[in-house]
Design an enzyme around this catalytic site. Structure first.
Site, short mmCIF file in Angstrom:
data_model
loop_
_atom_site.label_atom_id
_atom_site.label_comp_id
_atom_site.label_asym_id
_atom_site.label_seq_id
_atom_site.Cartn_x
_atom_site.Cartn_y
_atom_site.Cartn_z
N ARG A 122 -0.63 5.45 16.93
CA ARG A 122 -0.93 6.42 15.86
C ARG A 122 -0.62 7.87 16.22
NH1 ARG A 122 -0.30 2.73 12.20
NH2 ARG A 122 -2.04 1.29 11.91
N ASP A 134 -7.98 4.04 12.25
CA ASP A 134 -6.64 4.63 12.17
C ASP A 134 -6.61 5.94 11.40
OD1 ASP A 134 -5.39 2.76 13.77
OD2 ASP A 134 -5.13 1.35 12.11
N SER A 155 -5.12 -8.31 7.76
CA SER A 155 -4.48 -7.01 7.94
C SER A 155 -3.90 -7.00 9.35
CB SER A 155 -5.52 -5.91 7.76
OG SER A 155 -5.03 -4.72 8.33
N ASP A 211 0.82 -1.22 0.00
CA ASP A 211 0.00 0.00 0.00
C ASP A 211 0.85 1.26 0.00
OD1 ASP A 211 -2.34 -1.41 0.05
OD2 ASP A 211 -2.71 -1.13 2.20
N1 ARG Z 1 -9.30 -2.21 15.73
C1 ARG Z 1 -8.03 -1.82 16.21
C2 ARG Z 1 -8.00 -0.35 16.45
O1 ARG Z 1 -8.80 0.36 15.96
C3 ARG Z 1 -6.91 -2.28 15.36
C4 ARG Z 1 -6.73 -1.68 14.03
C5 ARG Z 1 -5.58 -2.35 13.42
N2 ARG Z 1 -5.26 -2.03 12.11
C6 ARG Z 1 -4.87 -2.99 11.23
N3 ARG Z 1 -4.34 -2.62 10.13
N4 ARG Z 1 -5.01 -4.25 11.50
O2 ARG Z 1 -7.13 0.14 17.16
#
Ligand code: ARG
Length: 401
Positions: A95, A124, A176, A15
């Site tokens: 993040r 995210d 993912s 990506d």
């Molecule tokens: N649901 C979790 C959060 O919002 C994890 C997100 C993870 N992202 C990923 N690319 N798997 O913090």
């Protein structure tokens, strides 16, 4: 939108590699990449080279593990904050730190935008976008995956080939995955069926509890003002402690979490988390809280932990409410110093012993043996007063029967 220079959060994956080229083509801008070492267990030097190879003019790589644990994870840890009672927030805490670093670079390099590879339906994107404007209100945030026409991994590979982007096509898991030192998040692929039991290949941070050692293992954790400072009597840096905790707890299959959670954008999503070290340390710290906080304070802490987790999950790290809660958390944890012993066995981390110089546990008061110093006579008066409102209410009910 005219953009001259953009700082991109770069993971080295498909990506974000395609994004480098896409940004250059769509905006005619210069791209600088930023890759944070949050303990994702990857060699970052090749990632830097890859960024330059796909067209970045500069590639920053930085080890931020200590800052991540001390300034981000510890805030949530003091409260024992878990989103919806389960998720230790590893991805969510990472993040805002990544965004802060990118904004610092944007200012230094005179960039007018930052970019990230998040989709338009996840959490995210919110954390990147909201953190960015909180730190620099005039910054532009570009999320190509929200804007471009590429609909699948195959289309991205196609784009890469067409544009001569040299990306190694690795056989990827159908999931993912986001990993850092505090935990790992897995979603998508077969996990999208909430009735699908995760297969072995879903997990990569912990041993299957069934295959974990048949002998239990004990770990002794020492805390100072809630911060883990030693493991099994050995003083260590916070990064070393969390790494070691991951290793020991992971070996015993501790910290697997399977949940359907409420995303910020209103969608329910099925997630698998692996947080061996976090689970072990949170369990231990919780039992220290039980020892040193009186009832009102402990209950208040638990209450606020829910709010703290929400603020982190919602991308509100740089919100005044989170900052104020942190000051509160520090005050609350001034006496969170002590030692906790945890038994690890087949997926469980069970606290078996705890002690603290600030312990409010008073054996003379608690005991049922003759050394008891509690005056039992006062029990009757206490019950009379405690039950009085109920007695009055019951009498009123009786009169109206
Ligand atoms: N649901 C979790 C959060 O919002 C994890 C997100 C993870 N992202 C990923 N690319 N798997 O913090």
């Amino acid at each position: 939108m005219s953009i001259k220079k953009v700082v991109l959060a770069y993971s080295g994956g498909l990506d974000t590699s395609v994004i480098v080229k896409w940004l250059i083509d769509n905006y005619g801008c210069e791209v600088i990449t930023y890759t944070a070492d949050l303990g994702q267990n990857e060699d970052l030097e090749p990632i830097k080279e890859k960024a330059l190879k796909v067209g970045a003019t500069k590639a920053y790589v930085e080890d931020v593990r200590k800052e991540f644990l001390e300034d981000y994870v510890m805030g949530a840890f003091r409260f024992g904050a878990l989103y919806e009672n389960k998720y230790p927030l590893a991805t969510a805490l990472g993040r805002p730190l990544i965004t802060k670093k990118m904004i610092d670079i944007a200012i230094k390099e005179g960039a007018d935008a930052i970019a990230h590879g998040s989709t338009g339906k996840g959490n995210d994107q919110v954390r990147f976008d909201v953190s960015a404007v909180a730190l620099k209100p005039d910054i532009k945030v570009i999320a190509p995956v929200r804007d471009w026409e590429l609909k699948s991994r195959d289309e991205e590979i196609e784009y890469a080939k067409k544009h001569n982007i040299d990306i190694p096509i690795t056989k990827e898991k159908p999931y993912s995955i986001d990993r850092n030192i505090w935990g790992l998040s897995v979603e998508a692929g077969p996990l999208e069926d909430a009735y699908f039991e995760p297969t072995k290949d879903v997990y990569s941070f912990t041993v299957d509890p069934q295959d974990a050692p048949d002998e239990p293992e004990y770990v002794e954790i020492e805390f100072e003002k809630a911060k883990p400072v030693a493991l099994n009597g050995k003083k260590m840096d916070i990064v070393e402690i969390v790494e070691k905790a991951n290793e020991i707890a992971g070996k015993h299959g501790v910290g697997r979490i399977d949940v359907v959670e409420n995303r910020l954008v209103g969608i329910k999503s099925r997630e698998i988390y692996e947080a061996p070290g976090a689970t072990l340390l949170l369990e231990a710290k919780r039992s220290l809280d039980e020892l040193i906080l009186d009832r009102e304070t402990l209950h208040l802490k638990d209450h606020l932990a829910i709010k703290y987790a929400e603020l982190v999950y919602y991308g509100y790290w740089f919100h005044d409410a989170r900052e104020a809660l942190d000051a509160f958390g520090k005050k609350l944890m001034e006496k969170a110093t002590g030692t906790v012993k945890v038994k690890l066995y087949k997926g469980n981390a069970t606290v078996v012993a705890r002690k603290s110089p600030y312990s409010l546990y008073n054996r003379q008061l608690a005991t049922y043996d003759p050394s008891d110093t509690f005056n039992h006579k006062f029990g009757e008066a206490f019950c009379y007063i405690w039950g009085l409102p109920l007695k009055v209410a019951a009498a009123v009910k009786d009169e109206n029967r």
